[in-house]
Scaffold this motif. Structure first.
Motif, short mmCIF file in Angstrom:
data_model
loop_
_atom_site.label_atom_id
_atom_site.label_comp_id
_atom_site.label_asym_id
_atom_site.label_seq_id
_atom_site.Cartn_x
_atom_site.Cartn_y
_atom_site.Cartn_z
N HIS A 139 -37.33 47.05 81.17
CA HIS A 139 -37.98 46.82 79.72
C HIS A 139 -39.44 45.95 79.96
O HIS A 139 -40.30 46.15 79.23
CB HIS A 139 -37.30 45.84 79.06
N HIS A 143 -42.99 47.73 78.98
CA HIS A 143 -43.83 47.07 77.92
C HIS A 143 -45.28 46.83 78.53
O HIS A 143 -46.20 46.72 77.88
CB HIS A 143 -43.27 45.90 77.27
N ASN A 146 -46.94 49.68 78.40
CA ASN A 146 -47.52 50.17 77.15
C ASN A 146 -48.76 49.26 76.29
O ASN A 146 -49.48 49.74 75.79
CB ASN A 146 -46.41 50.07 76.08
N GLN A 147 -48.58 48.12 76.80
CA GLN A 147 -49.90 47.39 76.46
C GLN A 147 -51.17 47.92 77.03
O GLN A 147 -52.00 47.78 76.32
CB GLN A 147 -49.49 45.60 76.86
N LYS A 174 -33.75 45.92 72.93
CA LYS A 174 -34.94 45.80 73.43
C LYS A 174 -35.89 46.99 73.06
O LYS A 174 -37.02 47.00 73.02
CB LYS A 174 -35.02 45.38 74.70
N ASP A 177 -36.90 46.91 69.42
CA ASP A 177 -38.33 46.06 69.65
C ASP A 177 -39.56 46.87 69.99
O ASP A 177 -40.39 46.92 69.23
CB ASP A 177 -37.92 44.90 70.32
N GLU A 178 -39.45 47.57 71.19
CA GLU A 178 -40.47 48.23 71.83
C GLU A 178 -41.16 49.42 70.78
O GLU A 178 -42.01 49.55 70.43
CB GLU A 178 -40.03 48.85 73.13
N TRP A 181 -42.94 48.01 68.00
CA TRP A 181 -44.25 47.65 68.39
C TRP A 181 -45.22 48.75 68.61
O TRP A 181 -46.10 48.71 68.26
CB TRP A 181 -43.90 46.87 69.94
#
Length: 395
Positions: A139, A143, A146-147, A174, A177-178, A181
Protein backbone atom coordinates in the motif's frame (compact mmCIF):
# COMPACT_ATOMS: atom_id res chain seq x y z
CA UNK A 1 5.54 12.46 -39.21
CA UNK A 2 2.41 13.71 -41.05
CA UNK A 3 -0.77 14.04 -39.02
CA UNK A 4 -3.00 10.98 -39.49
CA UNK A 5 -6.62 11.76 -40.27
CA UNK A 6 -9.36 9.39 -39.12
CA UNK A 7 -13.03 9.13 -40.03
CA UNK A 8 -14.05 9.03 -36.36
CA UNK A 9 -12.56 9.89 -32.96
CA UNK A 10 -9.97 7.35 -31.80
CA UNK A 11 -9.85 6.48 -28.08
CA UNK A 12 -6.96 4.11 -27.36
CA UNK A 13 -7.56 1.75 -24.44
CA UNK A 14 -3.89 0.85 -24.02
CA UNK A 15 -1.09 3.41 -24.04
CA UNK A 16 1.90 3.31 -21.71
CA UNK A 17 4.27 5.71 -20.05
CA UNK A 18 7.79 4.85 -18.94
CA UNK A 19 8.58 5.70 -15.32
CA UNK A 20 11.89 7.23 -14.17
CA UNK A 21 13.73 5.89 -11.12
CA UNK A 22 12.04 8.37 -8.77
CA UNK A 23 8.53 7.16 -9.59
CA UNK A 24 8.51 4.46 -6.89
CA UNK A 25 10.79 6.19 -4.38
CA UNK A 26 10.22 9.96 -4.38
CA UNK A 27 7.18 9.80 -2.10
CA UNK A 28 7.95 6.55 -0.29
CA UNK A 29 7.77 7.06 3.51
CA UNK A 30 11.12 7.02 5.32
CA UNK A 31 10.29 3.85 7.23
CA UNK A 32 10.31 2.01 3.89
CA UNK A 33 13.48 3.63 2.58
CA UNK A 34 15.61 1.01 0.88
CA UNK A 35 12.69 -1.28 0.04
CA UNK A 36 13.22 -0.30 -3.61
CA UNK A 37 16.71 0.37 -4.88
CA UNK A 38 18.44 0.77 -8.21
CA UNK A 39 21.73 -1.09 -8.24
CA UNK A 40 24.57 -1.72 -10.69
CA UNK A 41 25.12 -5.28 -11.92
CA UNK A 42 27.93 -5.77 -14.43
CA UNK A 43 27.58 -2.19 -15.59
CA UNK A 44 23.79 -2.35 -15.97
CA UNK A 45 21.18 -0.71 -13.75
CA UNK A 46 18.74 -3.14 -12.15
CA UNK A 47 15.88 -2.73 -9.72
CA UNK A 48 16.07 -4.50 -6.38
CA UNK A 49 12.92 -5.06 -4.32
CA UNK A 50 13.50 -5.90 -0.67
CA UNK A 51 17.09 -6.71 -1.53
CA UNK A 52 16.20 -9.08 -4.37
CA UNK A 53 17.36 -8.06 -7.85
CA UNK A 54 14.58 -8.41 -10.41
CA UNK A 55 14.98 -9.30 -14.08
CA UNK A 56 11.26 -8.92 -14.77
CA UNK A 57 12.00 -5.71 -16.67
CA UNK A 58 15.60 -5.99 -17.89
CA UNK A 59 16.15 -2.21 -18.15
CA UNK A 60 14.02 -0.56 -15.43
CA UNK A 61 15.39 2.93 -16.16
CA UNK A 62 13.75 2.91 -19.62
CA UNK A 63 16.47 5.26 -20.86
CA UNK A 64 16.92 2.91 -23.81
CA UNK A 65 13.89 0.91 -25.00
CA UNK A 66 12.76 -1.29 -27.85
CA UNK A 67 11.17 0.57 -30.71
CA UNK A 68 7.36 0.77 -30.77
CA UNK A 69 5.94 -2.02 -32.86
CA UNK A 70 9.25 -3.87 -33.11
CA UNK A 71 7.40 -7.19 -32.87
CA UNK A 72 4.70 -6.51 -35.48
CA UNK A 73 6.20 -8.91 -38.01
CA UNK A 74 6.59 -11.55 -35.30
CA UNK A 75 2.88 -11.38 -34.46
CA UNK A 76 1.80 -11.07 -38.08
CA UNK A 77 3.72 -13.98 -39.64
CA UNK A 78 5.41 -15.77 -36.73
CA UNK A 79 9.11 -16.47 -36.48
CA UNK A 80 9.96 -18.97 -39.25
CA UNK A 81 13.66 -18.08 -39.14
CA UNK A 82 13.91 -18.79 -35.42
CA UNK A 83 15.27 -15.34 -34.55
CA UNK A 84 16.31 -14.60 -30.99
CA UNK A 85 14.29 -12.10 -28.96
CA UNK A 86 17.10 -9.58 -29.34
CA UNK A 87 17.04 -10.01 -33.13
CA UNK A 88 13.25 -9.60 -33.17
CA UNK A 89 13.44 -6.39 -31.12
CA UNK A 90 16.08 -4.96 -33.46
CA UNK A 91 17.97 -1.75 -32.82
CA UNK A 92 16.80 -0.03 -29.60
CA UNK A 93 16.16 3.70 -29.20
CA UNK A 94 16.55 6.31 -26.50
CA UNK A 95 13.24 7.19 -24.83
CA UNK A 96 11.92 10.51 -26.14
CA UNK A 97 10.16 12.99 -23.90
CA UNK A 98 6.81 11.80 -25.27
CA UNK A 99 7.27 8.49 -23.46
CA UNK A 100 7.85 10.23 -20.12
CA UNK A 101 5.87 13.51 -20.06
CA UNK A 102 2.26 14.39 -20.91
CA UNK A 103 2.73 17.57 -22.98
CA UNK A 104 5.04 15.98 -25.58
CA UNK A 105 2.83 12.89 -25.54
CA UNK A 106 -0.18 14.99 -26.44
CA UNK A 107 1.72 16.43 -29.42
CA UNK A 108 2.60 12.89 -30.52
CA UNK A 109 -1.04 11.81 -30.15
CA UNK A 110 -2.06 14.67 -32.44
CA UNK A 111 0.35 13.38 -35.08
CA UNK A 112 -0.90 9.82 -34.64
CA UNK A 113 -4.57 10.76 -34.90
CA UNK A 114 -5.31 9.65 -31.33
CA UNK A 115 -7.99 11.82 -29.71
CA UNK A 116 -7.88 10.25 -26.22
CA UNK A 117 -6.18 7.40 -24.43
CA UNK A 118 -5.94 5.44 -21.23
CA UNK A 119 -2.34 5.73 -20.01
CA UNK A 120 -0.97 2.79 -18.02
CA UNK A 121 2.29 2.78 -16.08
CA UNK A 122 4.84 0.12 -17.05
CA UNK A 123 7.10 -0.51 -14.05
CA UNK A 124 4.08 -0.75 -11.76
CA UNK A 125 3.38 -4.28 -12.95
CA UNK A 126 6.17 -5.72 -10.80
CA UNK A 127 5.21 -4.16 -7.45
CA UNK A 128 2.65 -6.40 -5.78
CA UNK A 129 4.09 -9.81 -6.55
CA UNK A 130 7.52 -8.95 -5.14
CA UNK A 131 6.03 -7.57 -1.92
CA UNK A 132 3.29 -10.14 -1.40
CA UNK A 133 4.52 -10.97 2.12
CA UNK A 134 4.23 -7.34 3.27
CA UNK A 135 0.76 -5.88 2.59
CA UNK A 136 1.57 -2.63 4.41
CA UNK A 137 4.55 -2.07 2.11
CA UNK A 138 2.43 -2.76 -0.97
CA UNK A 139 0.00 0.00 0.00
CA UNK A 140 2.85 2.41 0.78
CA UNK A 141 4.61 1.84 -2.56
CA UNK A 142 1.36 2.00 -4.54
CA UNK A 143 0.46 5.31 -2.94
CA UNK A 144 3.96 6.67 -3.58
CA UNK A 145 3.62 5.73 -7.25
CA UNK A 146 0.16 7.30 -7.48
CA UNK A 147 1.48 10.52 -5.94
CA UNK A 148 4.20 10.64 -8.59
CA UNK A 149 1.72 9.84 -11.38
CA UNK A 150 -0.59 12.62 -10.26
CA UNK A 151 2.25 15.13 -9.92
CA UNK A 152 3.78 14.33 -13.31
CA UNK A 153 0.89 13.22 -15.54
CA UNK A 154 -2.24 14.04 -13.53
CA UNK A 155 -5.10 11.56 -13.81
CA UNK A 156 -6.90 13.65 -16.42
CA UNK A 157 -4.66 15.64 -18.71
CA UNK A 158 -6.73 18.05 -20.83
CA UNK A 159 -9.57 15.50 -21.02
CA UNK A 160 -7.39 13.50 -23.42
CA UNK A 161 -4.87 11.47 -21.42
CA UNK A 162 -6.46 9.46 -18.60
CA UNK A 163 -3.65 8.03 -16.50
CA UNK A 164 -4.72 4.99 -14.49
CA UNK A 165 -3.58 4.97 -10.86
CA UNK A 166 -2.89 1.59 -9.29
CA UNK A 167 -5.20 0.24 -6.60
CA UNK A 168 -4.04 -2.72 -4.53
CA UNK A 169 -6.48 -4.51 -2.21
CA UNK A 170 -4.61 -6.41 0.57
CA UNK A 171 -6.10 -4.20 3.30
CA UNK A 172 -9.61 -3.23 2.24
CA UNK A 173 -9.84 0.01 4.23
CA UNK A 174 -6.55 1.21 2.76
CA UNK A 175 -7.75 0.27 -0.72
CA UNK A 176 -10.88 2.37 -0.24
CA UNK A 177 -8.81 5.28 1.08
CA UNK A 178 -6.59 5.09 -2.01
CA UNK A 179 -9.63 4.85 -4.26
CA UNK A 180 -11.14 7.98 -2.74
CA UNK A 181 -7.78 9.79 -2.96
CA UNK A 182 -7.39 9.19 -6.70
CA UNK A 183 -11.06 9.89 -7.43
CA UNK A 184 -10.83 13.24 -5.63
CA UNK A 185 -7.94 14.09 -7.97
CA UNK A 186 -9.82 13.34 -11.15
CA UNK A 187 -9.15 9.67 -11.88
CA UNK A 188 -11.62 8.19 -14.38
CA UNK A 189 -10.15 4.68 -14.46
CA UNK A 190 -8.11 2.53 -12.10
CA UNK A 191 -5.67 -0.33 -12.58
CA UNK A 192 -6.27 -3.54 -10.59
CA UNK A 193 -3.93 -6.50 -10.95
CA UNK A 194 -5.74 -9.59 -12.32
CA UNK A 195 -4.43 -11.92 -9.65
CA UNK A 196 -5.21 -13.18 -6.15
CA UNK A 197 -4.80 -10.44 -3.56
CA UNK A 198 -1.89 -10.94 -1.14
CA UNK A 199 -2.70 -10.62 2.54
CA UNK A 200 -1.63 -11.36 6.10
CA UNK A 201 -3.36 -14.76 5.98
CA UNK A 202 -2.38 -15.58 2.42
CA UNK A 203 -3.82 -14.76 -1.01
CA UNK A 204 -7.51 -14.72 -1.93
CA UNK A 205 -9.74 -13.54 -4.75
CA UNK A 206 -10.66 -9.86 -5.02
CA UNK A 207 -14.23 -10.94 -5.85
CA UNK A 208 -15.01 -12.47 -2.45
CA UNK A 209 -17.54 -10.69 -0.19
CA UNK A 210 -14.66 -9.40 1.95
CA UNK A 211 -14.00 -6.84 -0.78
CA UNK A 212 -17.61 -5.76 -1.30
CA UNK A 213 -17.12 -2.35 0.41
CA UNK A 214 -14.40 -1.58 -2.14
CA UNK A 215 -16.42 -2.61 -5.19
CA UNK A 216 -19.47 -0.80 -3.86
CA UNK A 217 -17.42 2.40 -3.74
CA UNK A 218 -16.04 1.81 -7.26
CA UNK A 219 -19.59 1.37 -8.52
CA UNK A 220 -20.72 4.55 -6.75
CA UNK A 221 -17.89 6.54 -8.29
CA UNK A 222 -18.54 5.11 -11.75
CA UNK A 223 -14.85 4.43 -12.37
CA UNK A 224 -13.67 2.06 -15.07
CA UNK A 225 -11.75 -0.94 -13.71
CA UNK A 226 -8.77 -1.85 -15.88
CA UNK A 227 -7.49 -5.42 -15.60
CA UNK A 228 -4.17 -5.04 -17.37
CA UNK A 229 -1.62 -7.77 -17.98
CA UNK A 230 0.82 -7.91 -15.08
CA UNK A 231 2.96 -10.25 -13.02
CA UNK A 232 0.12 -12.27 -11.54
CA UNK A 233 2.26 -14.70 -9.55
CA UNK A 234 1.35 -17.64 -11.78
CA UNK A 235 5.02 -17.86 -12.73
CA UNK A 236 5.71 -19.60 -9.43
CA UNK A 237 3.53 -22.48 -10.61
CA UNK A 238 4.72 -22.44 -14.22
CA UNK A 239 8.37 -22.29 -13.19
CA UNK A 240 7.92 -25.41 -11.07
CA UNK A 241 7.33 -27.26 -14.35
CA UNK A 242 10.44 -25.78 -15.94
CA UNK A 243 12.76 -25.94 -12.95
CA UNK A 244 13.30 -22.17 -12.86
CA UNK A 245 13.09 -19.70 -10.01
CA UNK A 246 9.92 -17.96 -8.90
CA UNK A 247 10.19 -14.76 -10.94
CA UNK A 248 8.17 -14.12 -14.07
CA UNK A 249 10.52 -13.33 -16.97
CA UNK A 250 8.31 -12.07 -19.82
CA UNK A 251 11.25 -11.30 -22.10
CA UNK A 252 12.75 -14.78 -21.81
CA UNK A 253 11.07 -17.08 -24.37
CA UNK A 254 9.26 -20.15 -23.03
CA UNK A 255 6.97 -22.37 -25.10
CA UNK A 256 5.40 -23.83 -21.96
CA UNK A 257 4.62 -20.43 -20.48
CA UNK A 258 3.24 -19.25 -23.81
CA UNK A 259 0.79 -22.17 -23.92
CA UNK A 260 -0.56 -21.21 -20.49
CA UNK A 261 -0.15 -17.44 -20.83
CA UNK A 262 -3.82 -16.52 -20.44
CA UNK A 263 -4.61 -18.53 -17.32
CA UNK A 264 -4.29 -15.49 -15.01
CA UNK A 265 -6.82 -13.32 -16.82
CA UNK A 266 -9.19 -16.22 -17.45
CA UNK A 267 -9.16 -17.05 -13.75
CA UNK A 268 -9.55 -13.39 -12.77
CA UNK A 269 -12.67 -12.94 -14.90
CA UNK A 270 -14.02 -16.34 -13.83
CA UNK A 271 -13.59 -15.33 -10.20
CA UNK A 272 -15.40 -12.02 -10.78
CA UNK A 273 -18.35 -14.09 -12.02
CA UNK A 274 -18.21 -17.27 -9.93
CA UNK A 275 -17.56 -15.47 -6.65
CA UNK A 276 -20.51 -13.17 -7.35
CA UNK A 277 -18.97 -9.69 -7.30
CA UNK A 278 -20.43 -8.76 -10.70
CA UNK A 279 -23.86 -9.93 -9.59
CA UNK A 280 -23.71 -8.02 -6.30
CA UNK A 281 -22.46 -4.93 -8.18
CA UNK A 282 -23.93 -5.13 -11.69
CA UNK A 283 -22.93 -1.54 -12.42
CA UNK A 284 -19.20 -2.31 -12.40
CA UNK A 285 -17.45 -1.54 -15.68
CA UNK A 286 -14.46 -3.80 -16.34
CA UNK A 287 -11.99 -3.43 -19.23
CA UNK A 288 -9.58 -6.30 -19.85
CA UNK A 289 -6.49 -4.82 -21.48
CA UNK A 290 -3.39 -6.37 -23.08
CA UNK A 291 -4.58 -9.90 -22.38
CA UNK A 292 -5.81 -10.75 -25.86
CA UNK A 293 -9.08 -12.54 -26.51
CA UNK A 294 -8.18 -16.16 -27.27
CA UNK A 295 -9.31 -17.23 -23.79
CA UNK A 296 -12.79 -15.66 -24.02
CA UNK A 297 -14.50 -18.40 -26.05
CA UNK A 298 -13.21 -21.30 -23.90
CA UNK A 299 -14.16 -19.44 -20.71
CA UNK A 300 -17.73 -18.77 -21.88
CA UNK A 301 -18.09 -22.42 -22.93
CA UNK A 302 -16.87 -23.63 -19.53
CA UNK A 303 -19.13 -21.20 -17.66
CA UNK A 304 -22.15 -22.32 -19.69
CA UNK A 305 -21.36 -25.96 -18.96
CA UNK A 306 -20.95 -25.37 -15.22
CA UNK A 307 -24.14 -23.29 -15.07
CA UNK A 308 -26.04 -26.07 -16.79
CA UNK A 309 -24.96 -28.52 -14.09
CA UNK A 310 -24.69 -26.25 -11.01
CA UNK A 311 -26.94 -23.20 -11.38
CA UNK A 312 -27.27 -23.00 -7.60
CA UNK A 313 -23.56 -22.15 -7.35
CA UNK A 314 -24.05 -18.79 -9.07
CA UNK A 315 -25.28 -15.95 -6.91
CA UNK A 316 -28.93 -15.18 -7.54
CA UNK A 317 -28.99 -17.96 -10.13
CA UNK A 318 -27.70 -15.44 -12.67
CA UNK A 319 -26.43 -16.89 -15.94
CA UNK A 320 -22.62 -16.39 -15.83
CA UNK A 321 -22.30 -15.98 -19.59
CA UNK A 322 -24.74 -13.08 -19.51
CA UNK A 323 -22.83 -11.57 -16.59
CA UNK A 324 -19.65 -11.55 -18.67
CA UNK A 325 -21.49 -10.00 -21.59
CA UNK A 326 -22.92 -7.29 -19.33
CA UNK A 327 -19.83 -6.25 -17.39
CA UNK A 328 -16.68 -7.31 -19.22
CA UNK A 329 -15.13 -5.38 -22.11
CA UNK A 330 -12.14 -6.75 -24.00
CA UNK A 331 -9.29 -5.04 -25.79
CA UNK A 332 -8.02 -7.81 -28.09
CA UNK A 333 -4.65 -7.93 -29.75
CA UNK A 334 -4.47 -6.19 -33.12
CA UNK A 335 -3.78 -9.48 -34.90
CA UNK A 336 -6.97 -11.12 -33.53
CA UNK A 337 -10.33 -11.07 -35.29
CA UNK A 338 -12.63 -8.37 -33.91
CA UNK A 339 -15.72 -9.84 -35.59
CA UNK A 340 -15.20 -13.17 -33.81
CA UNK A 341 -14.98 -11.42 -30.45
CA UNK A 342 -18.04 -9.32 -31.26
CA UNK A 343 -19.96 -12.53 -31.96
CA UNK A 344 -19.08 -13.76 -28.46
CA UNK A 345 -19.65 -10.58 -26.44
CA UNK A 346 -21.42 -8.09 -28.69
CA UNK A 347 -19.76 -5.27 -30.61
CA UNK A 348 -20.32 -2.83 -27.72
CA UNK A 349 -17.86 -4.82 -25.59
CA UNK A 350 -14.86 -4.66 -27.97
CA UNK A 351 -12.19 -1.99 -27.37
CA UNK A 352 -9.22 -0.86 -29.45
CA UNK A 353 -5.87 -0.87 -27.65
CA UNK A 354 -2.50 -0.34 -29.34
CA UNK A 355 -0.06 -1.04 -26.45
CA UNK A 356 1.97 1.94 -27.68
CA UNK A 357 4.94 2.42 -27.31
CA UNK A 358 5.71 -1.16 -26.30
CA UNK A 359 7.41 -3.40 -28.89
CA UNK A 360 4.48 -5.88 -28.79
CA UNK A 361 2.05 -3.20 -29.95
CA UNK A 362 1.62 -1.07 -33.05
CA UNK A 363 4.14 1.48 -34.27
CA UNK A 364 1.20 3.40 -35.78
CA UNK A 365 -1.63 3.00 -33.23
CA UNK A 366 -4.47 4.27 -35.41
CA UNK A 367 -3.30 1.85 -38.10
CA UNK A 368 -5.49 -0.60 -36.17
CA UNK A 369 -8.30 0.78 -38.33
CA UNK A 370 -6.79 -0.89 -41.38
CA UNK A 371 -6.67 -4.21 -39.52
CA UNK A 372 -10.33 -4.19 -38.48
CA UNK A 373 -11.47 -3.22 -41.96
CA UNK A 374 -10.44 -6.71 -43.02
CA UNK A 375 -12.72 -8.28 -40.38
CA UNK A 376 -15.98 -7.41 -42.05
CA UNK A 377 -17.10 -4.71 -39.61
CA UNK A 378 -19.17 -1.87 -41.04
CA UNK A 379 -18.12 1.72 -40.42
CA UNK A 380 -20.48 2.19 -37.49
CA UNK A 381 -19.01 -0.85 -35.74
CA UNK A 382 -15.48 0.28 -36.59
CA UNK A 383 -16.23 3.60 -34.90
CA UNK A 384 -17.46 1.78 -31.79
CA UNK A 385 -14.34 -0.37 -31.54
CA UNK A 386 -11.91 2.46 -32.28
CA UNK A 387 -13.26 4.76 -29.61
CA UNK A 388 -17.01 4.96 -29.23
CA UNK A 389 -17.28 2.07 -26.79
CA UNK A 390 -14.55 3.36 -24.49
CA UNK A 391 -15.90 6.92 -24.64
CA UNK A 392 -19.26 5.56 -23.46
CA UNK A 393 -17.60 3.64 -20.60
CA UNK A 394 -15.66 6.72 -19.54
CA UNK A 395 -18.77 8.89 -19.79
Amino acid sequence: MPIRETAFPVFDADNHLYEPQEALTKYLPKEYEGAIQYVQVNGRTKIAVLGQISEYIPNPTFEVVARPGAMEEYFRVGNPEGKSRREIFGEPMRSPAAFREPAPRLELMDEQGIAQTLMFPTLASLIEERMRHDPELIHAVVHALNQWLFETWSFNYHDRIFTTPVISLPIVDKAIDELNWVAERGAKAILVRPAPVPGFKGPRSFALPEFDPFWKRVEQLGLLVGLHSSDSGYSRYANDWEGHGNEMLPFKPSAFRQVNEWRPIQDAVASFVCHGALTRFPGLKVAVVENGASWVGPLLKNLADVYKKMPDQFEGGENPVEVVRRNIHISPFWEENMADLADLLGIDRVLFGSDYPHPEGLADPAGFIEEIKTHGLNEADQAKVMGGNLARLMA
